[in-house]
Design a protein around this motif. Sequence first.
Motif, PDB file in Angstrom:
ATOM      1  N   LEU A 356       0.824  -1.206   0.000  1.00 45.56           N
ATOM      2  CA  LEU A 356       0.000   0.000   0.000  1.00 45.56           C
ATOM      3  C   LEU A 356       0.861   1.260   0.000  1.00 45.56           C
ATOM      4  N   GLU A 357       1.989   1.209   0.674  1.00 42.51           N
ATOM      5  CA  GLU A 357       2.879   2.370   0.694  1.00 42.51           C
ATOM      6  C   GLU A 357       3.355   2.696  -0.724  1.00 42.51           C
ATOM      7  N   GLU A 358       3.737   1.662  -1.467  1.00 42.20           N
ATOM      8  CA  GLU A 358       4.196   1.870  -2.847  1.00 42.20           C
ATOM      9  C   GLU A 358       3.048   2.339  -3.731  1.00 42.20           C
ATOM     10  N   LEU A 359       1.857   1.784  -3.511  1.00 36.16           N
ATOM     11  CA  LEU A 359       0.708   2.180  -4.333  1.00 36.16           C
ATOM     12  C   LEU A 359       0.369   3.653  -4.120  1.00 36.16           C
ATOM     13  N   CYS A 360       0.260   4.070  -2.872  1.00 34.29           N
ATOM     14  CA  CYS A 360      -0.124   5.463  -2.590  1.00 34.29           C
ATOM     15  C   CYS A 360       0.909   6.441  -3.130  1.00 34.29           C
ATOM     16  N   ALA A 361       2.180   6.033  -3.169  1.00 33.20           N
ATOM     17  CA  ALA A 361       3.220   6.907  -3.716  1.00 33.20           C
ATOM     18  C   ALA A 361       3.067   7.127  -5.213  1.00 33.20           C
ATOM     19  N   LYS A 362       2.248   6.319  -5.853  1.00 32.86           N
ATOM     20  CA  LYS A 362       2.041   6.444  -7.296  1.00 32.86           C
ATOM     21  C   LYS A 362       0.736   7.159  -7.659  1.00 32.86           C
ATOM     22  N   LEU A 363      -0.035   7.565  -6.664  1.00 37.79           N
ATOM     23  CA  LEU A 363      -1.329   8.192  -6.939  1.00 37.79           C
ATOM     24  C   LEU A 363      -1.135   9.664  -7.280  1.00 37.79           C
ATOM     25  N   GLU A 364      -1.085   9.973  -8.556  1.00 38.25           N
ATOM     26  CA  GLU A 364      -0.854  11.353  -9.004  1.00 38.25           C
ATOM     27  C   GLU A 364      -2.026  12.253  -8.615  1.00 38.25           C
ATOM     28  N   GLY A 365      -1.671  13.465  -8.188  1.00 39.18           N
ATOM     29  CA  GLY A 365      -2.681  14.448  -7.850  1.00 39.18           C
ATOM     30  C   GLY A 365      -3.325  14.252  -6.498  1.00 39.18           C
ATOM     31  N   VAL A 366      -2.760  13.379  -5.677  1.00 30.90           N
ATOM     32  CA  VAL A 366      -3.374  13.007  -4.401  1.00 30.90           C
ATOM     33  C   VAL A 366      -2.402  13.296  -3.255  1.00 30.90           C
ATOM     34  N   ASP A 367      -2.962  13.681  -2.092  1.00 33.00           N
ATOM     35  CA  ASP A 367      -2.187  13.741  -0.861  1.00 33.00           C
ATOM     36  C   ASP A 367      -1.872  12.295  -0.487  1.00 33.00           C
ATOM     37  N   GLN A 368      -0.681  11.848  -0.848  1.00 34.28           N
ATOM     38  CA  GLN A 368      -0.367  10.420  -0.772  1.00 34.28           C
ATOM     39  C   GLN A 368      -0.269   9.919   0.662  1.00 34.28           C
ATOM     40  N   ALA A 369       0.273  10.715   1.538  1.00 40.57           N
ATOM     41  CA  ALA A 369       0.384  10.306   2.940  1.00 40.57           C
ATOM     42  C   ALA A 369      -1.003  10.153   3.558  1.00 40.57           C
ATOM     43  N   ASN A 370      -1.878  11.088   3.244  1.00 39.77           N
ATOM     44  CA  ASN A 370      -3.231  11.020   3.802  1.00 39.77           C
ATOM     45  C   ASN A 370      -4.010   9.849   3.203  1.00 39.77           C
ATOM     46  N   ALA A 371      -3.749   9.545   1.924  1.00 44.36           N
ATOM     47  CA  ALA A 371      -4.420   8.406   1.297  1.00 44.36           C
ATOM     48  C   ALA A 371      -4.074   7.112   2.027  1.00 44.36           C
ATOM     49  N   LEU A 372      -2.806   6.954   2.392  1.00 42.17           N
ATOM     50  CA  LEU A 372      -2.400   5.756   3.122  1.00 42.17           C
ATOM     51  C   LEU A 372      -3.089   5.692   4.484  1.00 42.17           C
ATOM     52  N   LYS A 373      -3.166   6.834   5.187  1.00 36.37           N
ATOM     53  CA  LYS A 373      -3.872   6.868   6.466  1.00 36.37           C
ATOM     54  C   LYS A 373      -5.342   6.504   6.290  1.00 36.37           C
ATOM     55  N   GLU A 374      -5.944   7.008   5.208  1.00 36.80           N
ATOM     56  CA  GLU A 374      -7.369   6.749   4.944  1.00 36.80           C
ATOM     57  C   GLU A 374      -7.619   5.263   4.707  1.00 36.80           C
ATOM     58  N   ASN A 407     -22.088  -2.064   1.932  1.00 37.21           N
ATOM     59  CA  ASN A 407     -21.988  -3.450   1.465  1.00 37.21           C
ATOM     60  C   ASN A 407     -20.617  -3.688   0.838  1.00 37.21           C
ATOM     61  N   TRP A 408     -20.222  -4.956   0.770  1.00 33.67           N
ATOM     62  CA  TRP A 408     -19.021  -5.392   0.052  1.00 33.67           C
ATOM     63  C   TRP A 408     -17.736  -4.748   0.587  1.00 33.67           C
ATOM     64  N   ALA A 409     -17.700  -4.517   1.904  1.00 32.92           N
ATOM     65  CA  ALA A 409     -16.545  -3.857   2.516  1.00 32.92           C
ATOM     66  C   ALA A 409     -15.508  -4.896   2.917  1.00 32.92           C
ATOM     67  N   ASN A 410     -14.606  -5.213   2.022  1.00 33.04           N
ATOM     68  CA  ASN A 410     -13.449  -6.039   2.332  1.00 33.04           C
ATOM     69  C   ASN A 410     -12.277  -5.160   2.765  1.00 33.04           C
ATOM     70  N   ARG A 411     -11.448  -5.687   3.623  1.00 33.12           N
ATOM     71  CA  ARG A 411     -10.182  -4.995   3.882  1.00 33.12           C
ATOM     72  C   ARG A 411      -9.335  -4.982   2.609  1.00 33.12           C
ATOM     73  N   ILE A 412      -8.638  -3.894   2.407  1.00 31.91           N
ATOM     74  CA  ILE A 412      -7.699  -3.781   1.292  1.00 31.91           C
ATOM     75  C   ILE A 412      -6.318  -4.086   1.870  1.00 31.91           C
ATOM     76  N   ASP A 413      -5.958  -5.367   1.855  1.00 32.05           N
ATOM     77  CA  ASP A 413      -4.753  -5.764   2.590  1.00 32.05           C
ATOM     78  C   ASP A 413      -3.953  -6.891   1.932  1.00 32.05           C
ATOM     79  N   GLU A 414      -4.363  -7.318   0.752  1.00 33.10           N
ATOM     80  CA  GLU A 414      -3.644  -8.399   0.082  1.00 33.10           C
ATOM     81  C   GLU A 414      -3.120  -7.924  -1.272  1.00 33.10           C
ATOM     82  N   GLY A 415      -1.791  -7.784  -1.368  1.00 31.65           N
ATOM     83  CA  GLY A 415      -1.205  -7.370  -2.633  1.00 31.65           C
ATOM     84  C   GLY A 415      -1.154  -8.518  -3.623  1.00 31.65           C
TER      85      GLY A 415
END
Length: 493
Positions: A356-374, A407-415
Amino acid sequence: MPNWDVVVVGAGNAAFSAALSAQENGASVLMLERAPKDEDGGNSRFTAGAIRFAYRGLDDLRAVMPDLSADEIATTDFGSYDESQFFDDMFRVTNFRTDPDLCETLVTKSFETMRWFQELGIRFVPIYGRQAFKSNGRFKFWGGLTVEAWGGGPGLVDRQTEIAGKRGIEIRYATRAVSLIYDGDAVRGVRVKHNGAYEDIHAKSVVLACGGFQSNTEWRSRYLGAGWELAKVRGTRFNTGDGIRMAIDIGASTSGNWSGCHAVGWDFNAPEFGDLAVGDGFQKHSYPFGIMVNAKGERFVDEGLDFRNYTYAKYGRAILEQPGQLAWQIFDSKVVHLLRDEYRTRNVTKVTANTLEELCAKLEGVDQANALKEINKYNESVDTVTKFDANIKDGKSTSGLPVNKTNWANRIDEGPFEAYQVGCGITFTFGGLRVDPKNMQVMDTDLNPIPGLYTAGEMMGGLFFFNYPGGTGLMSGAVFGRLAGHSAAKPGE
């Protein structure tokens, strides 16, 4: 002396429905298509071809799809979608504002109209790829949407064009209607422009079925509001509101949700208008199985509020209202197999990463640190007891968040993880002309019918408000186009 009994302006699904109906009721029919032949079909050519109608079960579906195989029947739970369910969906998603008379016609004539289509020679097939998931060896359909035109929107338009040609209906391409011929008493035809020259085409009746105003940048800003000039257009570049303007010019009354539209999540880097080579491949409709974050790195909608059929047409507006008019859809490996085919096209704005750390670092136009916290906050809030089931509203939810997922709320935790950048893609506008729901005759500002003028399709106001049940656009065009064509051929009946 009129050149034609009925002139139909447009050449999409609603227009063909009107033209074929008028022809079978004894009228000579001319269709006018603003686009050249290689871009014909209006928005209908850009659709995936899904069409919503009321059916009681397998027997009704077999009447519409007589070539359903024994294997398809044995391995599929098609369920049912009766008229009461269709009514409930229409009133629910429009906040009970849909015109009850128009809605009643739409729902009660939907199956009959599908039978009419099938008898004309239009083929339909089950939507296995987008509306059914396999469970315990059987496909199960969900969301009241089961059937699509064979070949999608392009297949539907091509087949309607073929049928119209065989029935002697003339279609003139690259011919733009610019005004109605109106003598103060009745509409007597249409003035057109073709190859730089103007021509008056006289007719006993005119059916306007040439779409909304979504491709008119100035009208979008005027009626939908500030920022809508920045939206991408999912479909044809030719739907600029000409038909609506022509009718208003002779005193037609308007109706419906003029500040509302059908707008979806659309690839952020898609072109200004729809691309026929890509079709609907820029859409991104699997968000119920992941989350969406905006430029602040924050979630902003309940991705699992309902089946995507009932939310996708309003979430485009929600994305447009975010900073930078963008969002990222984020998924992990548990649900990647559920993503629709549009996520696997070449024309996609996508990033992938193993963490997730690597993914958020690639999110253009986004507050990447806050995205990871979210994402981490979201993961901590997920119900881990309820079982995930993509076929139903499973109630697997989050708790304690500013915007919970229902509905359909899975954890986002498996790369590995995937993310897709989306903006807003407008499909069609909801405001349009006021009609007499009994015959689709256009009403004037004194609420009297304008003799000789009828309408159908996206330029008819009063049916959709705020939102839209998926697949209802083609059904509306077919039901009301058929009615308009009959009325134009036999006024007064």
